[in-house]
Design a protein around this motif. Structure first.
Motif, PDB file in Angstrom:
ATOM      1  N   LEU A 435       0.779  -1.359  -0.071  1.00  0.00           N
ATOM      2  CA  LEU A 435      -0.029   0.006   0.101  1.00  0.00           C
ATOM      3  C   LEU A 435       0.756   1.217  -0.032  1.00  0.00           C
ATOM      4  O   LEU A 435       0.449   2.344   0.096  1.00  0.00           O
ATOM      5  CB  LEU A 435      -0.890  -0.054   1.147  1.00  0.00           C
ATOM      6  N   ASP A 436       2.063   1.079   0.018  1.00  0.00           N
ATOM      7  CA  ASP A 436       2.827   2.486  -0.085  1.00  0.00           C
ATOM      8  C   ASP A 436       2.793   2.758  -1.530  1.00  0.00           C
ATOM      9  O   ASP A 436       3.195   4.058  -1.742  1.00  0.00           O
ATOM     10  CB  ASP A 436       4.258   2.094   0.387  1.00  0.00           C
ATOM     11  N   TYR A 437       2.814   1.996  -2.490  1.00  0.00           N
ATOM     12  CA  TYR A 437       2.670   2.472  -3.965  1.00  0.00           C
ATOM     13  C   TYR A 437       1.368   1.631  -4.810  1.00  0.00           C
ATOM     14  O   TYR A 437       0.886   2.507  -5.564  1.00  0.00           O
ATOM     15  CB  TYR A 437       3.946   1.929  -4.642  1.00  0.00           C
ATOM     16  N   ARG A 444      -0.164  -2.267   3.860  1.00  0.00           N
ATOM     17  CA  ARG A 444       1.430  -2.084   3.528  1.00  0.00           C
ATOM     18  C   ARG A 444       2.250  -3.329   3.951  1.00  0.00           C
ATOM     19  O   ARG A 444       1.855  -4.094   4.601  1.00  0.00           O
ATOM     20  CB  ARG A 444       1.885  -0.947   4.459  1.00  0.00           C
ATOM     21  N   ILE A 446       5.927  -2.975   2.712  1.00  0.00           N
ATOM     22  CA  ILE A 446       7.288  -2.514   3.188  1.00  0.00           C
ATOM     23  C   ILE A 446       7.661  -2.277   4.383  1.00  0.00           C
ATOM     24  O   ILE A 446       8.822  -2.615   5.096  1.00  0.00           O
ATOM     25  CB  ILE A 446       7.699  -1.271   1.997  1.00  0.00           C
TER      26      ILE A 446
ATOM     27  N   TYR B  81      -7.667   4.055   5.703  1.00  0.00           N
ATOM     28  CA  TYR B  81      -6.139   4.198   5.648  1.00  0.00           C
ATOM     29  C   TYR B  81      -5.496   4.183   4.245  1.00  0.00           C
ATOM     30  O   TYR B  81      -4.563   4.807   4.278  1.00  0.00           O
ATOM     31  CB  TYR B  81      -5.692   3.204   6.561  1.00  0.00           C
ATOM     32  N   ARG B  82      -6.382   3.693   3.224  1.00  0.00           N
ATOM     33  CA  ARG B  82      -5.778   3.680   1.902  1.00  0.00           C
ATOM     34  C   ARG B  82      -5.854   5.217   1.441  1.00  0.00           C
ATOM     35  O   ARG B  82      -4.675   5.661   1.099  1.00  0.00           O
ATOM     36  CB  ARG B  82      -6.666   2.954   1.208  1.00  0.00           C
ATOM     37  N   MET B  85      -3.280   7.510   3.089  1.00  0.00           N
ATOM     38  CA  MET B  85      -2.051   7.291   2.188  1.00  0.00           C
ATOM     39  C   MET B  85      -2.034   8.162   0.991  1.00  0.00           C
ATOM     40  O   MET B  85      -1.034   8.869   0.837  1.00  0.00           O
ATOM     41  CB  MET B  85      -1.678   5.930   1.926  1.00  0.00           C
ATOM     42  N   GLY B  89       1.239  10.217   0.606  1.00  0.00           N
ATOM     43  CA  GLY B  89       2.671   9.907   0.019  1.00  0.00           C
ATOM     44  C   GLY B  89       2.897   8.558   0.456  1.00  0.00           C
ATOM     45  O   GLY B  89       2.526   8.448   1.585  1.00  0.00           O
ATOM     46  N   PRO B  90       4.209   8.052   0.146  1.00  0.00           N
ATOM     47  CA  PRO B  90       4.507   6.569   0.670  1.00  0.00           C
ATOM     48  C   PRO B  90       4.865   6.709   1.940  1.00  0.00           C
ATOM     49  O   PRO B  90       5.679   7.680   2.197  1.00  0.00           O
ATOM     50  CB  PRO B  90       5.879   6.368  -0.294  1.00  0.00           C
ATOM     51  N   SER B  91       4.533   6.044   2.833  1.00  0.00           N
ATOM     52  CA  SER B  91       4.937   6.123   4.358  1.00  0.00           C
ATOM     53  C   SER B  91       6.400   5.606   4.580  1.00  0.00           C
ATOM     54  O   SER B  91       6.858   6.168   5.582  1.00  0.00           O
ATOM     55  CB  SER B  91       4.022   5.157   5.255  1.00  0.00           C
ATOM     56  N   VAL B  92       7.001   5.301   3.795  1.00  0.00           N
ATOM     57  CA  VAL B  92       8.318   4.642   4.064  1.00  0.00           C
ATOM     58  C   VAL B  92       9.331   5.465   3.044  1.00  0.00           C
ATOM     59  O   VAL B  92      10.433   5.412   3.026  1.00  0.00           O
ATOM     60  CB  VAL B  92       8.459   3.339   3.161  1.00  0.00           C
TER      61      VAL B  92
END
Ligand code: HEM
Ligand code: SF4
Lengths: 574, 105
Positions: A435-437, A444, A446, B81-82, B85, B89-92
């Motif tokens: 879910l990060d991309y 998620r 990653i 939560y989608r 995000m 942007g990417p949480s990582v």
């Protein structure tokens, strides 16, 4: 001149050991780029609606994701030249955000390309003989191969000529661009399966029969995703001259019986599962016997022409072991660990295969910055005949490094943050973007990989644990191969929260198995705890020489389930 | 028609660059806090109609309504939560995407 000399003479900075486009290939790829440029223009002008455009963009590897478009670039059979790697870095800088993501399908994904720039990106790729064709859509996807192809000591034959031969054959067959579903083929020529051939639609294993003739064991109907299956043998020994006809027969049977009514059921694995392998084998054999095979006759000259591109680089004659290496290991323990974990035996004396991990502790599995890509390109030129490989474990391989050069290589990698000594260990995690991309994700993946990696940041503990495949997917599509992880983790949504289902006992090799569910889903925070408990339990129970999967097989799933149950009783809500 | 439970905003991807956008009172915005909020089913339907118009006009793709809650400052925040995000942007990679002030229309 030998084939290799000829190529070197014709092309300064020529890749030594990869397929070189001929005029036909080059024209085909540049036509496709021109065609796509036109399609993008028509989309932007409104002449094409999104519905009309979507299949075109998918055919060119362009997806729409959560935050932006995503472009998937094929790295056929995982082989890449230094020049191509540099180009990937340049594209990342010019049109993306300075990094790329290497995937388990031996692809590279850019996470931020703009639609308007993609024709330029594809043109820039075509310039170094790369493309994004067959990276998506219901076609035969890019053929994958053992990433140690051509250098592994346990190899009967380099699988890449076969992979390239099949790539050309499938690219030419437009009727196979509209299969009921996507179709994935993997090839290995080794005694150990590093290409996960049993979980592909078709897996090919190069084998030798009693008379020493080379042929293929053909496996069909493997796959992961919503319904995971281990492939079944449909042909025990198919001689090389029959290979294309035999695969054609499989595709015809599939095209005839495959279900187009339901996209989840349209995969060949479902057909094999519903009909049974015996019926499929009989149908394929009947088709093979009845069909006009002349159109699929093996062309040994063409095969040899292709094979010549994969001729070994000009190795030196060296002693089998290196005194320099031995001394450097004694002097620098961190280097010694790297060699023990990330360096493998090579079939040529004095050489080694180096795995460069793209899994730094706490990092994003498979991501590489453009600067790192350039270091890898430089390193391959200085120490490895300018050749690189991408593994389905999302790492980079330098396949031909002199043992004498290992220390210099390690120093160079270490300076670029690329010397993590964890290949095959618990922190060498396969993870999909989740879910990060990814717009299909339910959770998620990653951050879960990062949390586990950090939990096991003590490298000596990792070495003590030994080989352990942790694999994570952010939804049931299983791009992160969780089904075949010794510890598999699947991200789902439960009551509006991210929830993780853990499976144990998956194995992607010739002893393939699909993981079994451990228990109810757990929260993101609980995953590292659960993994740690499972690992500790394995350490307490393991017998001499057992990897996690071996202990699990010996003592059984139930005992591991108890670990989780007990932990639930200790107060954690799991 | 789905039951209308929460206020909603219209979310989409910008055609040319794929950036996440939100329908505001005068066109598409890249900041969700400037999104127009539908507080009734009819208002949501009206937002969707505007979305369809802009799909036809080839400005946006992948348009849908997302449930939000309204903060004390009156700005909407997605509930799921989608979409949480998607507005960041990417949480990582906190250095990338809207959360890092990137992107523009
Ligand atoms: C981020 C965008 C991605 C999208 C939209 C996507 C989409 C999908 C979908 C829909 C499937 C389902 C296949 C089926 O059951 O028929 C699938 C399968 C798969 N994807 Fe992806 N994927 C993405 C990224 C990746 C990445 C990054 C990897 C590699 C790490 C990957 C590797 C795979 C693999 C190995 C399968 C195989 C499942 C099988 O054997 O059935 N995908 N993907
Ligand atoms: S497994 Fe699901 S979340 Fe992960 S990349 Fe594939 S489609 Fe996306």
């Amino acid at each position: 001149m030998t084939a290799v000399d000829l190529r070197v003479a014709q092309r300064p900075n020529a890749p030594m050991t990869t397929y070189r486009y001929d005029e036909y290939d080059a024209a085909f790829v540049s036509e496709r780029v021109a065609e796509f440029r036109e399609q993008v223009n028509r989309r932007l002008s409104g002449a094409l609606t999104e519905e009309e455009f979507r299949p075109f963009r998918l055919m060119n590897g362009l997806y729409l994701q959560l935050h932006a478009y995503m472009l998937r670039v094929a790295i056929p059979y995982g082989t890449l030249t230094a020049r191509q790697m540099r180009r990937l870095a340049d594209i990342a800088d010019k049109w993306d955000k300075g990094y790329g993501h290497f995937t388990t399908r031996q692809n590279l994904q850019y996470n931020w390309p703009k639609l308007v720039d993609t024709p330029d990106i594809l043109e820039s790729l075509a310039d170094v003989e790369m493309h994004a064709i067959q990276t998506s859509g219901n076609c035969i996807r890019n053929v994958t191969a053992d990433h140690f192809a051509g250098v592994a000591p346990d190899e009967i034959e380099d699988p890449r000529p076969t992979a390239e031969f099949l790539r050309q054959w499938s690219s030419l067959h437009s009727e196979f661009s509209f299969l009921p579903r996507k179709f994935k083929i993997a090839v290995t020529g080794a005694a150990h399966d590093r290409a996960a051939i049993l979980v592909h639609d078709i897996g090919l294993r190069i084998v030798k029969n009693d008379t020493g003739e080379i042929g293929y064991q053909v496996v069909v109907g493997g796959g992961l995703g919503r319904s995971p299956f281990i492939g079944k043998v449909v042909g025990d020994f198919v001689p090389r001259e029959d290979l294309l006809a035999f695969l054609e027969a499989i595709l015809r049977v599939y095209n005839r019986f495959g279900r187009r009514d339901n996209k989840y059921k349209a995969r060949v694995k479902i057909l094999v599962h519903e009909k049974g392998i015996d019926e499929i084998r009989a149908a394929v054999e009947a088709e093979f016997a009845a069909m006009d095979r002349s159109a699929f006759a093996h062309d040994p000259e063409e095969f040899e022409r292709i094979a010549a591109f994969f001729a070994p680089p000009p190795y030196e004659s060296l002693p089998a072991t290196s005194a320099l290496l031995r001394a450097a290991k004694l002097e620098t323990p961190a280097f010694a660990n790297f060699v023990d974990v990330n360096v493998g035996a090579h079939k040529i004396p004095g050489y080694a295969i180096v795995t460069v991990s793209l899994k730094p502790i706490g990092g994003v599995p498979g991501d590489a910055t453009s600067a790192q890509m350039r270091v890898l390109a430089d390193a391959s030129e200085r120490f490895g005949f300018g050749e690189l490989r991408v593994s389905h474990e999302q790492n980079i391989i330098l396949p031909h490094v002199k043992q004498d050069d290992l220390f210099a290589l390690w120093s160079m990698l270490d300076a670029a943050g690329l010397a993590t000594a964890n290949a095959g260990l618990v922190s060498d995690i396969i993870s999909c973007p989740g879910l990060d991309y990814c717009s299909l994700a339910t959770a998620r993946s990653i951050p879960i990989a990062q949390a586990i990696s950090k939990r096991f940041s003590d490298m000596s503990r990792q070495r003590r644990i030994g080989k352990l495949g942790v694999k994570i997917s952010g939804c049931i599509n299983a791009c992160g191969h969780h089904h075949v992880g010794a510890i598999g983790i699947l991200g789902l949504e439960k009551k509006g929260q991210e929830s993780y289902q853990i499976t144990l006992g998956g194995d992607p090799t010739f002893s393939a198995s699909i993981g079994e569910i451990l228990g109810p889903g757990v929260t993101a925070e609980q995953v590292p705890d659960v993994v740690e408990h499972l690992v500790d339990y394995y350490l307490a129970e393991r017998e001499e020489g057992e990897a996690f999967i071996d202990t699990w097989r010996r003592i059984g799933h139930a005992r591991f389930k108890d670990v989780l149950r007990r932990e639930g009783e200790d107060g954690a809500d799991i | 028609m789905p039951v209308f439970k929460h206020p909603q905003i219209l979310i989409a991807s910008n055609l040319t660059d794929g950036e996440v956008v939100f329908l505001g009172s005068s066109g598409w915005e890249r900041d969700h806090r400037r999104a127009r909020v539908a507080r009734k089913a009819e208002e949501a339907t009206a937002l969707e109609a505007l979305g369809k118009r802009d799909i036809s006009a080839n400005r946006v793709v992948d348009v849908y309504l997302a449930d939000v809650e309204i903060g004390s400052d009156g700005a909407p925040t997605p509930l799921h939560y989608r979409e949480k995000m998607r507005v960041k942007g990417p949480s990582v990679r906190l250095d990338l995407g809207k959360q890092a002030g990137e992107g523009a229309l």
